[in-house]
Design a protein around this motif. Structure first.
Motif, PDB file in Angstrom:
ATOM      1  N   GLU A 175      -1.112   8.222   0.407  1.00  0.00           N
ATOM      2  CA  GLU A 175      -1.123   9.290  -0.594  1.00  0.00           C
ATOM      3  C   GLU A 175      -1.039  10.666   0.033  1.00  0.00           C
ATOM      4  N   GLU A 176      -1.694  10.854   1.187  1.00  0.00           N
ATOM      5  CA  GLU A 176      -1.593  12.123   1.894  1.00  0.00           C
ATOM      6  C   GLU A 176      -2.082  11.956   3.322  1.00  0.00           C
ATOM      7  N   ASP A 178      -3.779   4.755  -1.017  1.00  0.00           N
ATOM      8  CA  ASP A 178      -4.155   4.473  -2.394  1.00  0.00           C
ATOM      9  C   ASP A 178      -5.392   3.592  -2.375  1.00  0.00           C
ATOM     10  N   ARG A 180       0.840  -1.200   0.000  1.00  0.00           N
ATOM     11  CA  ARG A 180       0.000   0.000   0.000  1.00  0.00           C
ATOM     12  C   ARG A 180       0.871   1.243   0.000  1.00  0.00           C
ATOM     13  N   ARG A 181       0.207   2.392  -0.171  1.00  0.00           N
ATOM     14  CA  ARG A 181       0.912   3.670  -0.198  1.00  0.00           C
ATOM     15  C   ARG A 181       0.043   4.727   0.469  1.00  0.00           C
ATOM     16  N   THR A 205      -9.222   5.291   4.041  1.00  0.00           N
ATOM     17  CA  THR A 205      -8.752   6.273   5.017  1.00  0.00           C
ATOM     18  C   THR A 205      -8.789   5.644   6.401  1.00  0.00           C
ATOM     19  N   CYS A 259       4.821  11.914   1.854  1.00  0.00           N
ATOM     20  CA  CYS A 259       3.537  12.296   1.263  1.00  0.00           C
ATOM     21  C   CYS A 259       3.143  13.701   1.702  1.00  0.00           C
TER      22      CYS A 259
END
Length: 159
Positions: free
Chosen positions: A73-74, A92, A70-71, A96, A113
């Motif tokens: 994103e912000e 991603d 996973r990543r 959330t 990020c």
């Protein structure tokens, strides 16, 4: 949502409580958030590029996120209630996860990020610093350049 940059951490006097200071990227507001001493150290370590011999909690979380493919994103600072800031990690694929703001910031610095803040959060807790006060900001940055994580060994927990 507005893009935020981490200016750094410091100990607020006379309360002797650590704060992380964020700055609105395309504006003149700063967002001070009181945090715990361990989180202040974690943020300072990340900003200074300190790599511990064994992973700290935020380093471990970064490694786990990467291991499961996973990543992040912000990081979003989404709300403030009774002086407590609420954040979420945006992954991603649209997932959330709620997080303490200080932990989210420490993780964001490790994964690289963006950090963003809701307009309402900045309206509520943001402190405008006009350009003519840039000398004070420069003094604060100089202070941050000379502070070490050990300066945060005492203090109270996140508010």
């Amino acid at each position: 949502m507005r893009a935020l940059d981490v200016v750094g951490v410091r100990v607020e006097m006379p309360s002797n409580n650590p704060i992380v200071l964020l700055r609105e990227r395309d504006g003149d507001r700063y967002l001070p958030i009181w945090i715990g001493a361990p989180e202040a150290s974690a943020i300072a370590f990340a900003q200074q590029g300190v790599v511990p011999p064994r992973p700290l909690t935020h380093d471990l979380l970064k490694d786990v996120i990467e291991a499961v493919g996973r990543r992040v994103e912000e990081v979003r600072i989404v709300d403030v209630k009774d002086n407590v800031y609420y954040a979420e990690l945006a992954f991603d694929g649209g997932l959330t996860v709620s997080a303490r703001t200080s932990d989210a910031i420490a993780l964001a610095l490790r994964v690289g990020c963006p950090i963003v803040g809701a307009d309402g959060v900045l309206d509520s807790g943001g402190v405008p610093v006009p350009d003519e006060d840039e000398d004070e900001v420069e003094k604060f940055r100089e202070f941050l350049d000379h502070i070490t994580p050990e300066d945060f060994e005492s203090g109270s927990g996140e508010r």
